[in-house]
Design a protein around this motif. Structure first.
Motif, mmCIF file in Angstrom:
data_model
loop_
_atom_site.group_PDB
_atom_site.id
_atom_site.type_symbol
_atom_site.label_atom_id
_atom_site.label_comp_id
_atom_site.label_asym_id
_atom_site.label_seq_id
_atom_site.Cartn_x
_atom_site.Cartn_y
_atom_site.Cartn_z
ATOM 1 N N ASP A 80 0.897 -0.916 0.161
ATOM 2 C CA ASP A 80 0.038 -0.019 0.623
ATOM 3 C C ASP A 80 1.275 0.570 -0.533
ATOM 4 O O ASP A 80 1.968 1.274 0.610
ATOM 5 C CB ASP A 80 -1.211 0.089 1.199
ATOM 6 C CG ASP A 80 0.142 -0.597 2.314
ATOM 7 O OD1 ASP A 80 0.132 0.979 3.056
ATOM 8 O OD2 ASP A 80 0.236 -1.038 2.927
ATOM 9 N N TRP A 118 -6.721 3.291 -10.541
ATOM 10 C CA TRP A 118 -5.459 3.261 -10.014
ATOM 11 C C TRP A 118 -4.080 4.085 -10.096
ATOM 12 O O TRP A 118 -3.895 5.154 -9.562
ATOM 13 C CB TRP A 118 -5.121 2.075 -9.761
ATOM 14 C CG TRP A 118 -4.202 1.193 -9.517
ATOM 15 C CD1 TRP A 118 -4.049 0.955 -7.650
ATOM 16 C CD2 TRP A 118 -2.963 1.317 -10.175
ATOM 17 N NE1 TRP A 118 -2.492 1.328 -7.598
ATOM 18 C CE2 TRP A 118 -2.202 0.886 -8.796
ATOM 19 C CE3 TRP A 118 -2.504 0.632 -11.546
ATOM 20 C CZ2 TRP A 118 -0.626 1.025 -8.990
ATOM 21 C CZ3 TRP A 118 -1.024 1.485 -11.594
ATOM 22 C CH2 TRP A 118 -0.103 0.795 -10.459
ATOM 23 N N GLN A 164 -4.013 2.589 0.051
ATOM 24 C CA GLN A 164 -4.741 2.398 0.874
ATOM 25 C C GLN A 164 -4.172 3.715 1.803
ATOM 26 O O GLN A 164 -2.400 3.599 1.804
ATOM 27 C CB GLN A 164 -4.628 1.284 1.862
ATOM 28 C CG GLN A 164 -5.352 -0.079 1.545
ATOM 29 C CD GLN A 164 -5.677 -0.806 2.357
ATOM 30 O OE1 GLN A 164 -4.689 -1.125 3.930
ATOM 31 N NE2 GLN A 164 -5.720 -2.394 2.273
ATOM 32 N N GLY A 165 -4.676 4.377 2.846
ATOM 33 C CA GLY A 165 -3.747 5.066 3.335
ATOM 34 C C GLY A 165 -3.503 6.615 3.365
ATOM 35 O O GLY A 165 -4.651 7.102 2.091
ATOM 36 N N SER A 166 -3.375 7.609 3.738
ATOM 37 C CA SER A 166 -3.944 8.880 2.970
ATOM 38 C C SER A 166 -2.484 9.975 3.177
ATOM 39 O O SER A 166 -2.383 10.904 2.993
ATOM 40 C CB SER A 166 -4.434 9.849 4.174
ATOM 41 O OG SER A 166 -4.015 10.120 5.470
ATOM 42 N N GLU A 226 0.435 3.575 1.553
ATOM 43 C CA GLU A 226 0.723 4.516 3.089
ATOM 44 C C GLU A 226 2.003 4.384 3.889
ATOM 45 O O GLU A 226 3.099 4.682 4.240
ATOM 46 C CB GLU A 226 -0.459 4.043 3.440
ATOM 47 C CG GLU A 226 -0.052 5.057 5.348
ATOM 48 C CD GLU A 226 -0.571 6.052 5.665
ATOM 49 O OE1 GLU A 226 -0.557 6.506 7.079
ATOM 50 O OE2 GLU A 226 -1.451 6.579 4.181
ATOM 51 N N THR A 227 2.522 2.403 3.039
ATOM 52 C CA THR A 227 3.980 2.255 4.053
ATOM 53 C C THR A 227 5.182 2.455 3.619
ATOM 54 O O THR A 227 5.484 3.323 4.013
ATOM 55 C CB THR A 227 3.675 0.129 3.788
ATOM 56 O OG1 THR A 227 2.547 -0.358 4.362
ATOM 57 C CG2 THR A 227 4.874 0.202 4.387
ATOM 58 N N SER A 247 -2.024 -0.608 -3.407
ATOM 59 C CA SER A 247 -3.584 -0.718 -3.383
ATOM 60 C C SER A 247 -3.338 0.961 -2.755
ATOM 61 O O SER A 247 -1.905 0.996 -2.601
ATOM 62 C CB SER A 247 -4.412 -1.336 -1.923
ATOM 63 O OG SER A 247 -3.598 -1.130 -1.004
ATOM 64 N N ARG A 256 -1.523 11.261 -4.979
ATOM 65 C CA ARG A 256 -0.986 11.037 -3.929
ATOM 66 C C ARG A 256 0.556 11.749 -4.190
ATOM 67 O O ARG A 256 1.319 11.679 -3.255
ATOM 68 C CB ARG A 256 -0.534 9.685 -3.679
ATOM 69 C CG ARG A 256 -1.608 8.422 -3.096
ATOM 70 C CD ARG A 256 -2.782 9.170 -1.917
ATOM 71 N NE ARG A 256 -2.878 8.771 -1.242
ATOM 72 C CZ ARG A 256 -3.247 7.421 -0.865
ATOM 73 N NH1 ARG A 256 -1.917 6.750 -0.559
ATOM 74 N NH2 ARG A 256 -4.424 6.554 -0.968
#
Length: 417
Positions: free
Chosen positions: A306, A361, A336-338, A308-309, A334, A368
């Motif tokens: 993800d 996607w 996930q996270g912001s 976020e990681t 993915s 991001r």
């Protein structure tokens, strides 16, 4: 031209490199002939540069005459295709004549019998050695020692694991080692290759016929593994690794220890990984600038990478490359996270099999990256397409047009296979 010193003429002719061109140039005048004899420092012989109807014996004579007309060759390259098989005697004569001045030797010549290059060139001033289609046996580190060698390349070479270890040990200043399609001779059912060097900075290993590789290298900066099938790869060092590239590798146990703190680039493609284990290996790389996951298969179908990681772990990341992987409705990269990818300026995204989810996607990934400057879309296009595939590609094209209108500052490029 008459005003140029003969040393300068020799330097100019050395830049030609190709022996055929040098031979033609040397016939211009006595001065140029003298420059070739006394000041030529580089020669390159390739069978493709000579007429195809030349016999092996004629090639031997031409190469011998040309080399023996020089006095101080520093760079010598001899690459002869497998349609020619030279006698050992003239090849030995070339090496014996030039070895005291040679700094670089690139050698691919089949001979009868095999010529021991290490024996002829050991204990000299060689800095670069590139061997192709050769057999190395019985390395003697005390005699076949290369005190000045910095770069060693073995391609299509047959050598035992012990001899390779001894050869690396016989090069106390080696910085670059390339092992390409290496036939490692061993009598064990499970072969292990152990290499130790305190000066090695760059290792490239491709299609090496062993089960285990154990590398002790305190100053290794670049590690490139390609087309390998291993039970174990283990790196022991002092944490100097900066670039890690893994392509088309199958390895049961990958252990690079505490060598990830200074990583700047990680490039993984066509590789099966256990994501949590691999992430824990590289998670300390807070200075990472480039990250690429392409064609990566996860051991566990529920695993995902993800953004976020990635954003939290690698705050200095500038170049991010991800290929779109969708299996059983689960996207393996993915959103996930912001957390934004603040420093990413180059984004590469691609698909193997396109779906209706690819466009959103891409849009989400760009959102991001607030400082994005360049977007590269990689895609695979089959020749025969169904109606659904054509509609999907058309829909994606329209999607990209809208995206380019919104992000006018982003340079968008396409690379299709």
């Amino acid at each position: 031209m008459e005003l140029l010193p003969v040393e300068v003429v020799g330097n100019i002719l050395s830049r030609l490199g190709v022996a055929r061109d040098v031979m033609v140039a040397s016939a211009v005048c006595c001065k140029w002939r003298d420059a070739c004899r006394r000041h030529l420092c580089s020669l390159s012989f390739n069978s493709d540069d000579f007429p195809r109807d030349m016999t092996t014996r004629q090639l031997e004579i031409v190469i011998t005459q040309t080399i023996f007309q020089t006095m101080g060759l520093q760079c010598l390259s001899i690459h002869i295709d497998n349609t020619h098989e030279f006698s050992a005697a003239p090849v030995i004569a070339w090496l014996m004549y030039t070895r005291e001045t040679l700094r670089s030797l690139s050698y691919n010549v089949r001979t009868i019998p095999n010529v021991n290059i290490l024996e002829k060139c050991g204990r000299q001033k060689l800095e670069v050695l590139d061997l192709d289609h050769n057999t190395i046996t019985g390395v003697e580190p005390s005699y076949q020692r290369f005190t000045c060698l910095k770069s060693l390349s073995l391609r299509h070479v047959s050598i035992s694991a012990l001899d390779l270890s001894l050869l690396v040990a016989a090069c106390p200043r080696i910085e670059s080692l390339a092992l390409d399609v290496l036939e490692v001779v061993t009598s064990d059912s499970q072969s292990t290759m152990e290499l130790t060097s305190h000066t090695l900075k760059n290792l490239f290993a491709k299609s090496v016929g062993v089960d285990k590789i154990i590398l002790d290298a305190d100053n290794l900066e670049v590690l490139h593994l390609d087309a390998l099938n291993l039970d174990l790869f283990e790196l022991n060092g002092k944490g100097t690794l900066k670039h890690l590239k893994i392509d088309d590798v199958s390895v049961t146990h990958l252990d690079i220890g505490d060598n990830t703190d200074h990583l700047e680039a990680v490039d993984v493609s066509n590789f099966t990984i256990v994501w949590p284990k691999f992430y824990s290996m590289i998670s300390r790389a807070s200075n990472l600038r480039m990250l690429r996951f392409w064609g990566v298969v996860f051991d566990d179908e529920d695993e995902i990478v993800d953004s976020e990681t990635i954003a939290v772990s690698f705050p200095l990341l500038r170049h991010l490359s991800l290929s779109y992987e969708l299996r059983d409705g689960l996207l393996h990269y993915s959103l996930q996270g912001s957390s934004p990818l603040e420093n990413v300026s180059v984004l590469e995204l691609g698909w193997t099999v396109i779906s209706e989810h690819f466009g959103p996607w891409v849009f989400g990934m760009i959102g991001r990256c607030p400082n994005l400057k360049k977007l590269v879309i990689h895609g695979v296009l089959s020749e025969a397409k169904t109606r659904e595939e054509r509609q999907m590609l058309a829909s994606f094209t329209s999607f990209i047009v809208c995206l380019m209108r919104k992000y006018v500052h982003v340079d968008v490029q396409f690379e299709y296979e």
